[in-house]
Design an enzyme around this catalytic site. Sequence first.
Site, short mmCIF file in Angstrom:
data_model
loop_
_atom_site.label_atom_id
_atom_site.label_comp_id
_atom_site.label_asym_id
_atom_site.label_seq_id
_atom_site.Cartn_x
_atom_site.Cartn_y
_atom_site.Cartn_z
N LYS A 180 0.83 -1.22 0.00
CA LYS A 180 0.00 0.00 0.00
C LYS A 180 0.86 1.26 0.00
O LYS A 180 0.60 2.19 -0.75
CB LYS A 180 -0.92 0.03 1.23
CG LYS A 180 -2.17 -0.79 1.11
CD LYS A 180 -3.19 -0.41 2.17
CE LYS A 180 -2.63 -0.25 3.55
NZ LYS A 180 -2.11 -1.50 4.13
N THR A 230 4.00 1.59 -0.93
CA THR A 230 4.70 1.68 -2.21
C THR A 230 3.77 2.19 -3.29
O THR A 230 4.13 3.05 -4.11
CB THR A 230 5.27 0.29 -2.60
OG1 THR A 230 6.16 -0.14 -1.57
CG2 THR A 230 6.00 0.33 -3.92
N ARG A 248 1.83 7.73 7.06
CA ARG A 248 2.11 7.66 8.49
C ARG A 248 3.61 7.61 8.74
O ARG A 248 4.38 7.21 7.86
CB ARG A 248 1.47 6.40 9.08
CG ARG A 248 -0.04 6.44 9.14
CD ARG A 248 -0.61 5.13 9.65
NE ARG A 248 -0.40 4.05 8.71
CZ ARG A 248 -0.58 2.77 9.01
NH1 ARG A 248 -0.95 2.41 10.22
NH2 ARG A 248 -0.38 1.84 8.10
N LYS A 260 10.14 -6.51 10.22
CA LYS A 260 10.04 -6.07 8.83
C LYS A 260 10.98 -4.96 8.43
O LYS A 260 11.01 -4.54 7.28
CB LYS A 260 8.60 -5.67 8.52
CG LYS A 260 8.13 -4.35 9.10
CD LYS A 260 6.64 -4.19 8.85
CE LYS A 260 6.15 -2.80 9.21
NZ LYS A 260 6.50 -1.78 8.24
N ALA A 309 -3.19 0.29 13.58
CA ALA A 309 -4.36 0.14 12.71
C ALA A 309 -5.38 -0.84 13.27
O ALA A 309 -6.35 -1.17 12.60
CB ALA A 309 -3.92 -0.30 11.32
N PHE A 359 -3.70 -1.85 6.98
CA PHE A 359 -4.32 -3.16 6.75
C PHE A 359 -5.26 -3.14 5.54
O PHE A 359 -5.19 -2.25 4.70
CB PHE A 359 -5.04 -3.66 8.00
CG PHE A 359 -4.14 -3.88 9.19
CD1 PHE A 359 -2.84 -4.33 9.04
CD2 PHE A 359 -4.60 -3.65 10.47
CE1 PHE A 359 -2.01 -4.53 10.14
CE2 PHE A 359 -3.77 -3.87 11.59
CZ PHE A 359 -2.48 -4.31 11.41
N PHE A 368 4.61 -8.26 -8.77
CA PHE A 368 5.87 -8.74 -8.20
C PHE A 368 6.64 -9.51 -9.29
O PHE A 368 6.04 -10.02 -10.25
CB PHE A 368 5.62 -9.65 -7.00
CG PHE A 368 5.26 -8.91 -5.74
CD1 PHE A 368 6.12 -8.91 -4.65
CD2 PHE A 368 4.09 -8.18 -5.64
CE1 PHE A 368 5.81 -8.22 -3.48
CE2 PHE A 368 3.76 -7.48 -4.48
CZ PHE A 368 4.63 -7.50 -3.41
N TRP A 413 7.07 -0.22 -8.13
CA TRP A 413 8.23 -0.73 -7.39
C TRP A 413 9.44 -0.82 -8.32
O TRP A 413 10.54 -0.41 -7.96
CB TRP A 413 7.92 -2.10 -6.78
CG TRP A 413 9.04 -2.66 -5.97
CD1 TRP A 413 9.28 -2.45 -4.64
CD2 TRP A 413 10.09 -3.53 -6.43
NE1 TRP A 413 10.42 -3.12 -4.25
CE2 TRP A 413 10.94 -3.78 -5.33
CE3 TRP A 413 10.40 -4.10 -7.67
CZ2 TRP A 413 12.06 -4.60 -5.42
CZ3 TRP A 413 11.53 -4.91 -7.77
CH2 TRP A 413 12.34 -5.15 -6.66
#
Length: 559
Positions: A74, A76, A97, A108, A276, A304, A384, A412
């Site tokens: 999201k 990205t 955020r 992560k 979230a 989320f 991806f 990306w």
Amino acid sequence: MTKYLSDIEIAQQAKMLPITDIAKEWGILDDELELYGKYKAKISLDIFDRLKDKPDGKLVLVTAINPTPAGEGKSTTTVGLGQALNKIGKKAVIALREPSLGPVFGVKGGAAGGGHAQVVPMEDINLHFTGDMHAITTTHNLLSAAIDNHIHQGNALNIDLNSIVWKRVLDMNDRSLREVIVALGAKSNGVARQDGFMITVASEVMAALCLSNSLMDLKERFGRMIVAYSTEGNAITAADLNVHGAMAMLMKDAIKPNIVQTLENTPALIHGGPFANIAHGCNTIMATKLGLKLGDYLVTEAGFGADLGAEKFLDIKCRYGNLKPAAVVIVATIRALKMHGGVAKADLGSENVGAVENGFVNLQKQVENVRKFGLPVMVSVNKFVNDTDAEVNKLMELCKAANVEVALNEVWANGGEGGAEMAQLLVDIIEKSESNFKPIYEVESTIEEKVNTIVKEIYGGDGVIFTARAKKEIKKLEELGLDKLPICMAKTQYSLSDNPALLGAPKGFKVTVKEVRVSAGAGFIVCLTGDIMTMPGLPKVPAAEKMDIDADGNIVGLF
């Protein structure tokens, strides 16, 4: 085999402009900019008065299907979409955020977009940035200190030591602090009691910051925060302890929106970062409103999937900010759809067109949910490198057959250029479709009615089971006159239900609400449906172990 640069390697090669140049180009005056070095700054609140008569741009929300544990991109997509809109000749700003230090050093790593769709300076944003997290931590803990000092100094408010609901916070994953005993030792240390720590982003101070419209609004929200109950059962607030003014004073700079830039020099307002689940998972209303004044499009996101993040953005944030989105972009990935279609995580690398088709029901439900709010919607397929053409083509076919506008998203790999098709489709949708936005429920309804509406309309469930404890807590909120607030559901992000194992679009389930809390200052009621972790722990091998800095200040291992 193609070698891809890491996110931090890409970020370190960025050609950043001085933030003064970005600000000037977007109509921010020198006097309105408070510099934190060369590439980041805060924006004075005076700008709101100067721009108050300027028409707002279009508000675009980026959300997602129910995600995999790795996330579906999201942030990205939000960054890339902002870059892409500028690439096709529109004037777009993004709002995100602020990352929390806990996850940065935990599982992560950093969080500032990815690949060629990032915000920079990435290292600063992921670490101390402009000090907002520290201000929130200190403000929260000032209130914690005031509670224990009041008890130590005679407890004139008759605070019940077993009914203190305000914990301490720290912006770090530290499981050993979840449950602690404070004031051990000498009598002069205070009255011993059980306490605990949450991570800073779980603080109600953070949630209140993100839902405030001004410093005075924030001070009033601080005053309403319930910290404990008296032995007679009365709510004790920060205003009762008379520290809400000092709390607001500590937040005088943190309330100002932060401005940085993307890899392609698109302005990025990064401000606030609440959980979230026990909070609403969106950046500040103030940054969002400022972005709407600065650009023709403001692209933002919510945490989320759409069942959690978008629902809270639309039912909580938009209500308090008087915001009206123009459109919603739902991010979908092949890997997540395959998981919803029954593929195990270990097998996601293998082509499985049938699983994409089976998992499409989750995306279809999220599109349906957004449309229930009266909003135009499109799907962004975040591609991806392991996705096959057959899988992507099947998803595009399914969307078209279901009358859902869809575009491929390759930001990306290719930055704004890779999102040009997505950006143009979004502009076309906004220009031809009218937003008839309306929240899904009325705040004047009962707590039970509001929760049932969310479960039935958004999750697709049959209804809600309230435990005896939850019913008792609801009754207490009704007695206190705190039941006419929006609902903030705390549930798993991996399923539309409260069971993370129920993937796809499950039917015939009920959601169990185990506990009901009020965040009276932030202005919402939290309904807990599972085991919600407010202080995460570090994994066996924390991301911190792979991070380092050399003598020249070059950082490695940060995402």
